[in-house]
Structure formats: structure tokens, C-alpha cells
Write a protein that holds these residues in place. Structure first.
Motif, PDB file in Angstrom:
ATOM      1  N   LEU A  72       0.789  -1.211   0.041  1.00  0.00           N
ATOM      2  CA  LEU A  72      -0.080  -0.065   0.128  1.00  0.00           C
ATOM      3  C   LEU A  72       0.988   1.217   0.118  1.00  0.00           C
ATOM      4  O   LEU A  72       1.719   1.517   1.257  1.00  0.00           O
ATOM      5  CB  LEU A  72      -0.980   0.094   1.333  1.00  0.00           C
ATOM      6  N   ILE A  73       0.797   1.914  -1.247  1.00  0.00           N
ATOM      7  CA  ILE A  73       1.758   2.947  -1.359  1.00  0.00           C
ATOM      8  C   ILE A  73       0.687   4.362  -0.977  1.00  0.00           C
ATOM      9  O   ILE A  73       0.169   4.702  -2.076  1.00  0.00           O
ATOM     10  CB  ILE A  73       2.484   3.011  -2.548  1.00  0.00           C
ATOM     11  N   LEU A  74       1.145   5.117  -0.151  1.00  0.00           N
ATOM     12  CA  LEU A  74       0.176   6.216   0.067  1.00  0.00           C
ATOM     13  C   LEU A  74       1.172   7.624  -0.484  1.00  0.00           C
ATOM     14  O   LEU A  74       1.736   8.484   0.234  1.00  0.00           O
ATOM     15  CB  LEU A  74       0.337   6.372   1.781  1.00  0.00           C
ATOM     16  N   ASN A  75       0.858   7.529  -1.827  1.00  0.00           N
ATOM     17  CA  ASN A  75       1.631   8.678  -2.583  1.00  0.00           C
ATOM     18  C   ASN A  75       0.830  10.027  -2.749  1.00  0.00           C
ATOM     19  O   ASN A  75       1.348  11.096  -2.884  1.00  0.00           O
ATOM     20  CB  ASN A  75       1.744   7.965  -4.040  1.00  0.00           C
ATOM     21  N   ALA A  76      -0.580  10.027  -2.698  1.00  0.00           N
ATOM     22  CA  ALA A  76      -1.290  11.347  -3.214  1.00  0.00           C
ATOM     23  C   ALA A  76      -0.727  12.397  -2.050  1.00  0.00           C
ATOM     24  O   ALA A  76      -0.538  11.976  -0.748  1.00  0.00           O
ATOM     25  CB  ALA A  76      -2.908  10.790  -3.046  1.00  0.00           C
ATOM     26  N   GLY A  77      -0.874  13.533  -2.491  1.00  0.00           N
ATOM     27  CA  GLY A  77      -0.805  14.604  -1.502  1.00  0.00           C
ATOM     28  C   GLY A  77      -0.819  15.812  -2.020  1.00  0.00           C
ATOM     29  O   GLY A  77      -0.922  16.225  -3.402  1.00  0.00           O
ATOM     30  N   ARG A  98       3.490  -4.284   3.097  1.00  0.00           N
ATOM     31  CA  ARG A  98       4.210  -3.257   3.297  1.00  0.00           C
ATOM     32  C   ARG A  98       3.653  -1.953   3.001  1.00  0.00           C
ATOM     33  O   ARG A  98       2.912  -1.949   1.836  1.00  0.00           O
ATOM     34  CB  ARG A  98       5.732  -3.022   2.483  1.00  0.00           C
ATOM     35  N   VAL A  99       3.477  -0.932   3.920  1.00  0.00           N
ATOM     36  CA  VAL A  99       3.153   0.358   3.681  1.00  0.00           C
ATOM     37  C   VAL A  99       4.119   1.273   3.505  1.00  0.00           C
ATOM     38  O   VAL A  99       4.905   1.404   4.359  1.00  0.00           O
ATOM     39  CB  VAL A  99       1.963   0.628   4.904  1.00  0.00           C
ATOM     40  N   VAL A 100       3.799   2.275   2.453  1.00  0.00           N
ATOM     41  CA  VAL A 100       4.846   3.005   2.187  1.00  0.00           C
ATOM     42  C   VAL A 100       4.251   4.485   1.905  1.00  0.00           C
ATOM     43  O   VAL A 100       3.381   4.750   1.258  1.00  0.00           O
ATOM     44  CB  VAL A 100       5.473   2.689   0.893  1.00  0.00           C
ATOM     45  N   ARG A 148       2.238  -1.553  14.886  1.00  0.00           N
ATOM     46  CA  ARG A 148       0.903  -2.344  14.956  1.00  0.00           C
ATOM     47  C   ARG A 148       0.822  -3.544  14.135  1.00  0.00           C
ATOM     48  O   ARG A 148       0.214  -4.625  14.422  1.00  0.00           O
ATOM     49  CB  ARG A 148      -0.352  -1.406  14.836  1.00  0.00           C
ATOM     50  N   GLY A 149       1.818  -3.532  12.989  1.00  0.00           N
ATOM     51  CA  GLY A 149       1.383  -4.530  12.034  1.00  0.00           C
ATOM     52  C   GLY A 149       2.494  -5.572  12.070  1.00  0.00           C
ATOM     53  O   GLY A 149       2.385  -6.782  11.531  1.00  0.00           O
ATOM     54  N   ARG A 150       3.584  -5.249  12.750  1.00  0.00           N
ATOM     55  CA  ARG A 150       4.876  -6.206  12.520  1.00  0.00           C
ATOM     56  C   ARG A 150       4.730  -7.516  12.809  1.00  0.00           C
ATOM     57  O   ARG A 150       5.197  -8.535  12.328  1.00  0.00           O
ATOM     58  CB  ARG A 150       6.106  -5.550  13.195  1.00  0.00           C
ATOM     59  N   LYS A 151       3.799  -7.788  14.168  1.00  0.00           N
ATOM     60  CA  LYS A 151       3.697  -8.975  14.544  1.00  0.00           C
ATOM     61  C   LYS A 151       2.570  -9.862  13.541  1.00  0.00           C
ATOM     62  O   LYS A 151       2.837 -11.062  13.634  1.00  0.00           O
ATOM     63  CB  LYS A 151       2.627  -8.897  15.811  1.00  0.00           C
ATOM     64  N   ASN A 152       2.100  -9.313  12.581  1.00  0.00           N
ATOM     65  CA  ASN A 152       1.303  -9.806  11.489  1.00  0.00           C
ATOM     66  C   ASN A 152       2.243  -9.666  10.213  1.00  0.00           C
ATOM     67  O   ASN A 152       1.603 -10.003   9.083  1.00  0.00           O
ATOM     68  CB  ASN A 152      -0.052  -9.402  11.648  1.00  0.00           C
ATOM     69  N   GLY A 153       3.284  -9.557  10.396  1.00  0.00           N
ATOM     70  CA  GLY A 153       4.112  -9.307   9.068  1.00  0.00           C
ATOM     71  C   GLY A 153       3.930  -8.135   8.161  1.00  0.00           C
ATOM     72  O   GLY A 153       4.288  -8.077   7.048  1.00  0.00           O
ATOM     73  N   ILE A 154       3.169  -7.092   8.817  1.00  0.00           N
ATOM     74  CA  ILE A 154       3.118  -5.800   8.230  1.00  0.00           C
ATOM     75  C   ILE A 154       3.951  -4.921   8.353  1.00  0.00           C
ATOM     76  O   ILE A 154       4.175  -4.702   9.633  1.00  0.00           O
ATOM     77  CB  ILE A 154       1.619  -5.072   8.215  1.00  0.00           C
ATOM     78  N   ARG A 155       4.846  -4.335   7.577  1.00  0.00           N
ATOM     79  CA  ARG A 155       6.140  -3.200   7.906  1.00  0.00           C
ATOM     80  C   ARG A 155       5.708  -1.937   7.307  1.00  0.00           C
ATOM     81  O   ARG A 155       5.110  -2.157   5.928  1.00  0.00           O
ATOM     82  CB  ARG A 155       7.403  -3.884   7.485  1.00  0.00           C
ATOM     83  N   THR A 176      10.098  -2.776  -2.591  1.00  0.00           N
ATOM     84  CA  THR A 176      10.639  -4.335  -3.019  1.00  0.00           C
ATOM     85  C   THR A 176      11.673  -4.618  -2.496  1.00  0.00           C
ATOM     86  O   THR A 176      11.870  -5.968  -2.586  1.00  0.00           O
ATOM     87  CB  THR A 176      10.568  -3.801  -4.415  1.00  0.00           C
ATOM     88  N   SER A 177      12.666  -3.764  -1.526  1.00  0.00           N
ATOM     89  CA  SER A 177      13.910  -4.580  -1.316  1.00  0.00           C
ATOM     90  C   SER A 177      13.903  -5.313  -0.307  1.00  0.00           C
ATOM     91  O   SER A 177      13.288  -5.373   0.657  1.00  0.00           O
ATOM     92  CB  SER A 177      14.821  -3.158  -0.858  1.00  0.00           C
TER      93      SER A 177
END
Length: 321
Positions: free
Chosen positions: A106-111, A154-156, A203-210, A267-268
């Protein structure tokens, strides 16, 4: 404060492009959501992720323009979304969740940047509402799909060096008591983007969300549409012919270079065990108190991140269950 805010020493520098940092990465079978992914940095991010094999879902305010922009770019889907309209956020999230698909990135790019004063329907200052609160509500609504990602999501969040301007005013984030200043409002929203990534990672790391926040570099594009030519010239962003100056070493980048850090964070493999960090030039940024680079300590402070999360819940009514 994040204890992982230490540069990795990657081989990439400020001139690296999004294609270069993702060389040999295969995103086949992955689904990526990119807000504002139909213009500027977002369009380049969408193009490269599609090139890597990802299915890219792009929620935008103007669907017809986005569909035109994606001509020749495969594996894209366009949906309507207005980040300052909480109902629009809920409708998009509901429609997506009904597809029962997972979200891998999820890439939060708008702004928006340095706009005249405007407010959302709840009275929140517009830059804070667009850049942070809308993305906060969207991420919370899409959380079930992020949890479903088989290999971890991943959330960016796109922050910027604008966070150097200021932190968050917890007493008056919406400029109800203090005079409105478009740059203070922008700086506050960019600090919020960085702190939000830290809170999501907690909040997410325990469920694999970074989660990661990103400074893309200084790129002359749609984000500058509210600036006068005099303001743009004052930044040394244009040459004598009125064309953007491209000098990555001084942080002036084109779209391909500006999208690199977002794509790298998405992606890295170097980030598989790292999260909650602010990144620039396709690397984890250094903590810096005064110089014009890196991340200010207040923008990755975990206590401040938790305060922002509570404020965001109070202002939006959204929260992770």
C-alpha cells in the motif's frame, strides 16, 4: 525513537531510478495500491511496479484522466477516491474488500503542498486532512486486506524533507486558533506521514506488516501547482529556460529518480527485517538535528507516533480492531 534509523549503506545514490533499484525484482502475483498513482511520482511508481509484474490498483479523484494516463501501462485498475471525503474513503475500501483480494503493498503517494487554506467536511485543515488523515482512514479500512498478504505486506507513506519545517501542534493541528501558514501546515502533514509509518509498523509487525516513510527528493511536478513562479524560482528549481533543474546530488530529481525510494521501500529484500523507518536516496536515512538531510528525531519518535495515532482516531473515528 526508532532504534533502526541507521543507514544500510546501499549501493544506490540520489541519481538511481525506480527501475534500477528494482532490477531483478519479480512482483508477479502481487497486488499494489498506489494512491495518486496516475500523475507525477505516482505514475512512475505505478509504471515500474506494473513492469515488475504487479497488479496495480490506483484510487484517484479523476478517473477518466487516470485511465488516459495509463494507456500503454498494463495491469492497472482505476477507482474513484477523494481523501478529504471520509465517505469516499469508505466506499472505495468497501468495494475493494468485496473482491476478497489481499494487498501486498500500500503506497500512500497522493498529496498536496502549500495550498491556500481549505478544510474537509469535518473542519480539519486541508493539507493535514489530505496528506495524513485521509491516508490514516484508508489504511485502517484496508487493514483486513493487508493482513491477508501471504508473504507479509508493506505500507509506504510519502513524507518529504518538508518535515524539517516543524513537528505537529497537538493543541491546534487544524489552525483553528493560530493564523494559517501554508508551509507550517505542509511541514506538519509531512511529519505526520513519517510518524504514521512508525505507528503502523508498531501495530503491524507481529502480523508481517512493515511500514516506511519516504523523502522522494525535490521534484518539480503537480505537487507544486499552488506555488507561484516566484516561489518556484526562489528554490532554484528552474533553469533560465524555465525547465526543471535536474541535479540529484543537490536533491533536485526527475520523476524516475524521485520514485526510486518508494519503489525500493516496496520491493527491497534489505528491508525484510526493518520497519518504521524514514528513507531517502534508496536507503534508511540518518538521524539529523540541523543539517538539511536525513530525518529529524521528532519525526520518528515512537511516543509522538502514538500521540498522533490517538489524535487521528479522535478526528476520524477510525481505528484498527
Amino acid at each position: 525513537m526508532s532504534n533502526q534509523q541507521i543507514p544500510l549503506g546501499t549501493n544506490w545514490g540520489p541519481a538511481a531510478t525506480a527501475e534500477q533499484v528494482a532490477e531483478n525484482i519479480d512482483m508477479t502475483g502481487k497486488l499494489v495500491v498506489v494512491t495518486g498513482g496516475a500523475s507525477g511520482l505516482g505514475l512512475e511508481t505505478t509504471r515500474v511496479l506494473s513492469l515488475l509484474g504487479a497488479q496495480v490498483v490506483v484510487p484517484v479523484r479523476r478517473v477518466a484522466e487516470a485511465e488516459e494516463a495509463f494507456e500503454g501501462i498494463s495491469r492497472t485498475e482505476v477507482y474513484e477516491l477523494d481523501l478529504v471525503d471520509r465517505g469516499s474513503v469508505r466506499r472505495f475500501a468497501s468495494e475493494f474488500l468485496q473482491s476478497s483480494r489481499s494487498i501486498d503493498r500500500l503506497i500512500l503517494n497522493a498529496g498536496v503542498m502549500a495550498t491556500p487554506l481549505f478544510r474537509d467536511n469535518e473542519g480539519n485543515e486541508g493539507q493535514f486532512a489530505t496528506n495524513h488523515l485521509g491516508h490514516f482512514a484508508l489504511t485502517v479500512a484496508l487493514w483486513p486486506a493487508l493482513l491477508q498478504a501471504k508473504d507479509g505486506a508493506r505500507v509506504v507513506a510519502l513524507s518529504s524533507r518538508g518535515h524539517h519545517i516543524c513537528g505537529i501542534d497537538p493543541e491546534d493541528p487544524n489552525f483553528l486558533q493560530r493564523p494559517y501558514d501554508k508551509w507550517q501546515a505542509y511541514g506538519q502533514s509531512k511529519t505526520a506521514n513519517s510518524l504514521f509509518a512508525a505507528a503502523v509498523d508498531t501495530r503491524g509487525r507481529k502480523n508481517g506488516i512493515r511500514a516506511y516513510s519516504v523523502h522522494p527528493g525535490s521534484v518539480v511536478g503537480p505537487l507544486a501547482r499552488h506555488l507561484s513562479s516566484e516561489e518556484i524560482n526562489s528554490f532554484g528549481a528552474l533553469d533560465e529556460n524555465g525547465s526543471p533543474v535536474i541535479d540529484p546530488k543537490s536533491d533536485k530529481k526527475n520523476f524516475a529518480q524521485g520514485a526510486a525510494t518508494s519503489v525500493w521501500c516496496a520491493t527491497s529484500p534489505s528491508l525484510n527485517d526493518i520497519g518504521g523507518v524514514y528513507c531517502e536516496n534508496s536507503d534508511v536515512a540518518s538521524l539529523e538535528e540541523t543539517v538539511r538531510k536525513g530525518v529529524r528525531p521528532y519525526a520518528v519518535d515512537l511516543e509522538e507516533a502514538e500521540k498522533l495515532w490517538k489524535l487521528s482516531v479522535d478526528l476520524t473515528g477510525a481505528n484498527i480492531k
